[in-house]
Design a protein around this motif. Structure first.
Motif, mmCIF file in Angstrom:
data_model
loop_
_atom_site.group_PDB
_atom_site.id
_atom_site.type_symbol
_atom_site.label_atom_id
_atom_site.label_comp_id
_atom_site.label_asym_id
_atom_site.label_seq_id
_atom_site.Cartn_x
_atom_site.Cartn_y
_atom_site.Cartn_z
ATOM 1 N N ASN A 159 0.801 -1.218 0.000
ATOM 2 C CA ASN A 159 0.000 0.000 0.000
ATOM 3 C C ASN A 159 0.839 1.276 0.000
ATOM 4 N N LYS A 160 2.062 1.173 -0.542
ATOM 5 C CA LYS A 160 2.935 2.342 -0.689
ATOM 6 C C LYS A 160 3.128 2.618 -2.183
ATOM 7 N N PHE A 161 3.222 3.914 -2.535
ATOM 8 C CA PHE A 161 3.264 4.296 -3.937
ATOM 9 C C PHE A 161 4.218 5.458 -4.165
ATOM 10 N N ILE A 162 4.696 5.550 -5.402
ATOM 11 C CA ILE A 162 5.330 6.775 -5.879
ATOM 12 C C ILE A 162 4.290 7.501 -6.724
ATOM 13 N N PHE A 163 4.137 8.780 -6.486
ATOM 14 C CA PHE A 163 3.220 9.604 -7.263
ATOM 15 C C PHE A 163 3.994 10.730 -7.944
ATOM 16 N N TYR A 164 3.681 10.966 -9.226
ATOM 17 C CA TYR A 164 4.059 12.221 -9.875
ATOM 18 C C TYR A 164 2.853 13.116 -9.730
ATOM 19 N N ARG A 165 3.005 14.212 -9.004
ATOM 20 C CA ARG A 165 1.837 14.999 -8.639
ATOM 21 C C ARG A 165 1.921 16.401 -9.198
ATOM 22 N N ASP A 166 0.786 17.042 -9.287
ATOM 23 C CA ASP A 166 0.726 18.440 -9.688
ATOM 24 C C ASP A 166 1.150 19.301 -8.501
ATOM 25 N N LEU A 167 1.281 20.607 -8.792
ATOM 26 C CA LEU A 167 1.928 21.442 -7.798
ATOM 27 C C LEU A 167 1.031 21.919 -6.681
ATOM 28 N N ILE A 168 -0.204 22.192 -6.959
ATOM 29 C CA ILE A 168 -0.762 23.234 -6.114
ATOM 30 C C ILE A 168 -1.819 22.861 -5.130
ATOM 31 N N TYR A 177 8.183 19.970 -4.685
ATOM 32 C CA TYR A 177 8.453 18.545 -4.821
ATOM 33 C C TYR A 177 7.348 17.901 -5.644
ATOM 34 N N GLN A 178 7.693 17.393 -6.833
ATOM 35 C CA GLN A 178 6.670 16.801 -7.677
ATOM 36 C C GLN A 178 6.674 15.273 -7.629
ATOM 37 N N ILE A 179 7.788 14.665 -7.295
ATOM 38 C CA ILE A 179 7.833 13.213 -7.123
ATOM 39 C C ILE A 179 7.840 12.925 -5.630
ATOM 40 N N ILE A 180 6.882 12.124 -5.181
ATOM 41 C CA ILE A 180 6.813 11.773 -3.759
ATOM 42 C C ILE A 180 6.567 10.277 -3.624
ATOM 43 N N SER A 181 6.973 9.719 -2.510
ATOM 44 C CA SER A 181 6.536 8.377 -2.122
ATOM 45 C C SER A 181 5.583 8.543 -0.948
ATOM 46 N N TYR A 182 4.522 7.714 -0.952
ATOM 47 C CA TYR A 182 3.403 7.968 -0.034
ATOM 48 C C TYR A 182 2.858 6.645 0.486
ATOM 49 N N ASP A 183 2.563 6.603 1.777
ATOM 50 C CA ASP A 183 1.967 5.437 2.412
ATOM 51 C C ASP A 183 0.464 5.670 2.524
ATOM 52 N N MET A 184 -0.323 4.903 1.741
ATOM 53 C CA MET A 184 -1.763 5.104 1.745
ATOM 54 C C MET A 184 -2.416 4.578 3.012
ATOM 55 N N THR A 185 -1.745 3.696 3.733
ATOM 56 C CA THR A 185 -2.307 3.164 4.986
ATOM 57 C C THR A 185 -2.285 4.213 6.079
#
Length: 372
Positions: A159-168, A177-185
């Motif tokens: 349940n962990k992901f890398i996201f390319y995200r928008d800025l705002i 920071y546009q590339i993040i790793s995120y724990d959805m849990t």
């Protein structure tokens, strides 16, 4: 189209990195005009995607390869996700729809976690990720946190992901920071340590993601550094390119038009990334003056070279670009214009004969290239 083109061929792959360049200095890299396929590959094999009435792949916008399957996203034309076995036999497909509880309305991106045997489909418009098993059956879906506008996705498992995200959607403290790793849990950031200089915010698609088995790499356009990401979600430097221009060196850029013109005049920089990595090879495209070149390294044979194009001397299979890799096998696509030319003007060529014998008409043709 720009984002989707980058999606395929420039790469991020997440893995525990056992090989790392400290630095690759392009002032000392050997350069040549053409590289023979036989110098780096031991064999090439055509793979025809089975064509049926309801499974037409018009173009490959993203390809992910596992041990036994190809997963293909035709994102722009059919808005469909297709599964084939490694011989090209059709398994199943799914398309964007009107939005039933288990259906995505927009195929923004997708990723495959081979260990979990799960497919993650991102629908940016819905702000959701839809999860399917390897048979194409719906498993679950989940909502992306409100503070994130996500365009690309890569699964780290658990349940962990890398996201390319928008800025705002967040404060100015976060948005460089546009590339993040995120724990959805836990709904928490794991890492977001790849900052973008303020002048670079004028340009979209700064980071790009791509996969080789369980490996994930991150390439940044107009940068001199390639990154990897561990399975726990931590970013680290994978390869530093010496002698490259970087965006950090540019000053006094007022608007996006001036920014684009300045980039076009840069002498040596990563050009659309085009990065692929594997256990024993590294490959990417870059811009040097008016030329677009490719760099290829085969660590098995201590081969390292920069060049403008290939001589297809193994078989007469002209490829347009490398699309994906699985371990040390690289998968490329036959150039569409040359595909048509061979089919009509060179009926005695091995490619034309293969097209006729496989009754191929519309679907793209893949080529498997095995590293020496």
């Amino acid at each position: 189209m720009f984002r989707i083109f980058l999606l395929f061929i420039i790469s991020i792959i997440a893995f525990s990195c056992t090989y790392k360049h400290e630095r690759l200095d392009f002032n000392t890299v050997e350069k040549q005009d053409k590289l023979n396929f036989s110098e780096v590959f031991s064999s090439s094999e055509l793979i025809f995607l089975e064509e049926m009435e309801d499974n037409q792949v018009f173009q490959i916008d993203k390809l992910i390869t596992t041990e036994n399957r190809f997963f293909i996203g035709d994102i722009e034309m059919s808005e469909g996700l297709f599964a084939f076995d490694k011989t090209g036999k059709f398994l199943w497909n799914m398309y964007s729809s009107i939005g039933a509880p288990s259906e995505f309305t927009e195929l923004s991106d997708f990723d495959v976690n081979e260990e979990e045997e799960k497919i993650y489909v991102l629908s940016t418009g819905q702000g959701r990720v839809f999860v399917y098993d390897f048979g194409g059956q719906f498993v679950e879906d989940f909502k992306i946190p409100d503070q994130l506008i996500v365009y690309n996705i890569a699964s780290l498992g658990d349940n962990k992901f890398i996201f390319y995200r928008d800025l705002i959607k967040e404060t100015k403290v976060d948005y460089p920071y546009q590339i993040i790793s995120y724990d959805m849990t836990t709904n928490e950031y794991i890492d977001q340590d790849l900052p973008i200089p303020a002048r670079q915010l004028l340009h979209s698609n700064d980071f790009n993601i791509s996969r080789n088995a369980d490996q994930l790499f991150i390439s940044q356009v107009y940068s001199s550094t390639l990154f990897s990401c561990s399975s726990s979600g931590q970013f680290s430097e994978y390869l530093k390119l010496g002698g490259f221009n970087t965006i950090d060196e540019l000053d006094g850029i007022a608007d996006s038009g001036e920014f684009s013109q300045t980039l076009a005049n840069m002498d040596l920089h990563l050009f659309l990334g085009m990065f692929l990595g594997g256990p024993d090879f590294t490959s990417f495209m870059y811009r040097e003056g008016k030329y677009t070149r490719m760099f290829f390294e085969n660590r098995r044979t201590n081969f390292s070279r920069a060049f403008k194009g290939f001589n297809f001397d193994l078989e007469d299979y002209p490829v347009s670009h490398f699309m994906n890799a699985y371990q040390n096998d690289i998968y490329a696509q036959i150039d569409e214009e040359i595909f048509t030319y061979f089919a009509t003007s060179k009926p005695e060529s091995s490619l034309a004969k293969a097209i006729v014998s496989n009754n191929q008409s519309m679907s793209p043709i893949l080529v498997k290239l095995t590293l020496k």
